[in-house]
Scaffold this active site. Structure first.
Site, PDB file in Angstrom:
ATOM      1  N   TYR A  56       0.919  -1.325   0.051  1.00 28.15           N
ATOM      2  CA  TYR A  56       0.078   0.002   0.040  1.00 28.15           C
ATOM      3  C   TYR A  56       0.902   1.367   0.018  1.00 28.15           C
ATOM      4  O   TYR A  56       1.223   1.779   1.047  1.00 28.15           O
ATOM      5  CB  TYR A  56      -1.040  -0.062   1.278  1.00 28.15           C
ATOM      6  CG  TYR A  56      -1.705  -1.282   1.381  1.00 28.15           C
ATOM      7  CD1 TYR A  56      -2.239  -2.038   0.315  1.00 28.15           C
ATOM      8  CD2 TYR A  56      -2.378  -1.572   2.769  1.00 28.15           C
ATOM      9  CE1 TYR A  56      -2.896  -3.299   0.494  1.00 28.15           C
ATOM     10  CE2 TYR A  56      -3.364  -2.461   2.599  1.00 28.15           C
ATOM     11  CZ  TYR A  56      -3.687  -3.324   1.660  1.00 28.15           C
ATOM     12  OH  TYR A  56      -3.945  -4.488   1.930  1.00 28.15           O
ATOM     13  N   PRO A 202     -14.769  -6.476   2.478  1.00 32.79           N
ATOM     14  CA  PRO A 202     -15.858  -7.038   3.399  1.00 32.79           C
ATOM     15  C   PRO A 202     -17.230  -6.574   3.027  1.00 32.79           C
ATOM     16  O   PRO A 202     -18.246  -7.089   3.075  1.00 32.79           O
ATOM     17  CB  PRO A 202     -15.611  -6.490   4.643  1.00 32.79           C
ATOM     18  CG  PRO A 202     -14.926  -5.356   4.572  1.00 32.79           C
ATOM     19  CD  PRO A 202     -13.997  -5.711   3.420  1.00 32.79           C
ATOM     20  N   THR A 207     -22.548  -2.951  -4.564  1.00 31.44           N
ATOM     21  CA  THR A 207     -23.535  -3.593  -4.674  1.00 31.44           C
ATOM     22  C   THR A 207     -24.097  -4.387  -3.335  1.00 31.44           C
ATOM     23  O   THR A 207     -24.996  -4.975  -3.282  1.00 31.44           O
ATOM     24  CB  THR A 207     -23.155  -4.920  -5.493  1.00 31.44           C
ATOM     25  OG1 THR A 207     -21.765  -5.715  -4.715  1.00 31.44           O
ATOM     26  CG2 THR A 207     -22.606  -4.664  -6.681  1.00 31.44           C
TER      27      THR A 207
END
Length: 278
Positions: A56, A202, A207
């Site tokens: 990251y 998670p 959606t």
């Protein structure tokens, strides 16, 4: 009653709803200031598990968390991941060679400003390096005191079983959410062994409210679809430790409020239906 905490490796207690730092911008300026504020707010709200990785920002995310939170509260676990590297041309790839893993762990210790990473996860298994060499290196680093516990990421049940023949595995971090349950067998294996399961992504991006049942349950509870998705994960198994990520304080607060949401057995049964199992 859904448990609110879990002991990783049997002894390292964290609150089950954590925070994923991947989405925090690290470049100088107002965006970085906002990222620092979000990380600090997460801890203020009781988060004791924060997930980052060498990949990251190639260390920039680790440095950001250290700037925001060091010296760390005693109860805070910042877990990071190694095993992905970048070529001089900027391309990234899996790299589990022992010297690379050692260097990335040393870099993580320096960037996070700690002497020991209490939970260090292998970001991916490198198919070009023997698994025994990868995990053996992490085991050696644990013996040296640089690592407290060893975790894996994106593994199959077979890979988890092979890994456990080499080292004690404290955690597994696989993609998993209400609408994407491809790694259900891995979660089941973790639950059986008492291994922490950290679902990344998670909440299915864009959606969470796409199914009628999720939207209906959210309306019944006066909650958002995202909160329902996180509450479902917390209710799914006591070994599940969701790490939702965001760069906004309001989203952070919305996510963490999901810990107080209680699904009825009937709602749970309805939510258990819609999924992609791979």
């Amino acid at each position: 009653m859904t448990p609110t905490t879990f002991r990783i490796g049997g002894d390292l207690e964290v609150r089950r709803l954590g925070f994923g730092a991947m989405k925090l911008p690290t470049e100088p300026g107002d965006a970085r200031k906002a990222s620092l504020a979000v990380a600090r707010r997460a801890v203020e709200l009781g988060v004791t598990l924060i997930d980052t990785a060498h990949m990251y920002g190639w260390g920039a995310n680790e440095e950001l968390l250290a700037e925001a939170l060091h010296p760390y509260p005693e109860e805070l676990l910042v877990t990071t991941k190694v095993g992905v590297s970048r070529s001089p041309s900027g391309e990234w790839g899996l790299d589990g060679r022992p010297d690379v893993l050692r260097a990335q762990v040393d870099d993580a210790l320096r960037r996070l400003r700690v002497d020991r990473v209490e939970l260090l996860q292998l970001h991916r298994i490198d198919p070009e390096t023997p698994l025994a060499d990868q995990l053996g290196t992490l085991r050696d680093l644990r013996t040296e005191g640089k690592i407290g516990r060893i975790g894996l990421s994106e593994v199959t049940v077979a890979e988890l079983c092979r890994a456990r023949e080499i080292v004690d595995v404290a955690s597994v971090q696989n993609r998993y959410n209400l609408l994407d349950r491809e790694h259900e067998p891995v979660l089941e294996a973790c639950a059986a062994a008492g291994i922490a399961f950290l679902p990344w992504r998670p909440v299915a991006h864009g959606t969470a409210g796409a199914t009628a049942e999720v939207a209906a349950v959210a309306a019944e509870l006066g909650a958002t679809p995202t909160q329902v998705a996180l509450a479902w994960l917390l209710d799914r198994s006591p070994v599940v430790l969701p790490i939702p990520g965001t760069a906004r304080k309001d989203h952070l607060e919305e996510n963490l409020a999901a810990a107080d949401l209680r699904l009825t057995p009937a709602q749970r049964a309805r939510l258990d239906g819609p999924a992609e199992t791979g």
